[in-house]
Design an enzyme around this catalytic site. Structure first.
Site, PDB file in Angstrom:
ATOM      1  N   LYS A 175     -29.602 104.511 115.817  1.00 65.03           N
ATOM      2  CA  LYS A 175     -28.292 104.538 116.581  1.00 65.03           C
ATOM      3  C   LYS A 175     -27.548 102.708 115.996  1.00 65.03           C
ATOM      4  CE  LYS A 175     -25.543 106.517 119.731  1.00 65.03           C
ATOM      5  NZ  LYS A 175     -25.339 106.414 121.338  1.00 65.03           N
TER       6      LYS A 175
ATOM      7  N   GLY B 201     -19.444 108.234 129.031  1.00 65.15           N
ATOM      8  CA  GLY B 201     -19.970 108.790 130.116  1.00 65.15           C
ATOM      9  C   GLY B 201     -18.346 109.116 130.925  1.00 65.15           C
TER      10      GLY B 201
ATOM     11  N   GLY C 126     -20.120 111.712 126.560  1.00 61.15           N
ATOM     12  CA  GLY C 126     -18.536 113.132 127.525  1.00 61.15           C
ATOM     13  C   GLY C 126     -19.267 114.041 127.600  1.00 61.15           C
TER      14      GLY C 126
END
Length: 259
Positions: free
Chosen positions: A98, A159, A186
């Protein structure tokens, strides 16, 4: 079987979990097991076998059927991300990476230019590159063209719990992409994960909403259920919106027949 295909890997779960913010490794393991997730992301800096209290690699490796997706969190440039990815592959043996590059710690927004440059290099090196990006349809397409295995646009800031603030851009990305689109960051509630899946997302990645919940394993199970429900709804075909009311049982023909 309705499976998630990323590169040559097949997953039955479409819920990907992050591993930060949990109060303990044991609680993280319990949440992962409850979620049914088969793909989890972990920061390279948490591969610390010499300090068990700060090591997530060992407890994650003990869960059968789990595939690790190391991330480059902490990198602020493409060069740093590429270096982190190479080290992570050496340590974990996983081809997944990632790409996460956010140079400003105040807002943690992904850097589109550095992300593109790192992803291009890593895709050429055979990584299954899954870049975390702004909800930018042009960037998403460019990343697909250089060989990324998926794109991971944010729903809202990391977050923040602001949900699918980028929904309209996500719809464009989904429509234009031929690789999996995974909403990352989110999401606050399971219902938002269901909505993302109803839009046609291939999967969602959730961390904070589960890790900071009052009961993380129960919340993980709730997210898993909503991801499955949202996917089923999308496959079934959700009705179109109408600007006017449409009767479900019109009486016109019935009344005409009895006059």
């Amino acid at each position: 079987m309705d499976s998630l295909q990323i590169g040559n890997y097949t997953f039955s779960s479409r819920l990907i979990l992050g591993t930060g913010k949990f109060s303990s490794a044991t609680l993280m393991q319990d949440a992962l097991k409850a979620s049914g997730s088969q793909l989890v992301t972990v920061a390279l800096r948490r591969f610390n076998r010499e300090q068990p209290g700060d090591d997530l690699y060992t407890p994650l490796s003990s869960i059968p059927g789990l595939t690790l997706m190391p991330n480059t969190s902490g990198a602020s440039t493409a060069a740093e991300a590429v270096q982190a990815a190479r080290i992570a592959r050496e340590l974990s043996g996983s081809p997944f990476i990632k790409v996460e590059i956010h140079p400003n710690p105040q807002h943690l927004m992904p850097d589109p230019i550095e992300t593109y440059e790192a992803s291009k290099i890593l895709a050429k090196e055979g990584f299954l590159v899954m870049p975390y990006i702004p909800a930018d349809p042009v960037l998403a397409k460019r990343l697909e063209e250089v060989g990324c295995a998926s794109v991971m646009p944010l729903g809202s800031a990391i977050g923040s719990g602001q949900g699918l603030a980028t929904a309209e851009m996500l719809r464009i990305i989904i429509r234009e992409s031929t690789i999996p689109v995974i909403v990352d960051a989110g999401l606050r509630s399971p219902s938002e994960a269901a909505l993302a899946m109803e839009m046609g997302c291939s999967a969602v990645l959730v961390n904070s909403a589960i890790a900071v919940a009052g009961d993380p394993p129960a919340m993980a199970e709730a997210f898993a259920g909503c991801v499955q429900a949202g996917r089923k709804a999308w496959k079934a075909g959700i009705m179109e919106k109408s600007g006017t009311a449409i009767a479900t049982s019109p009486l016109t023909a019935f009344l005409g027949a009895t006059s």
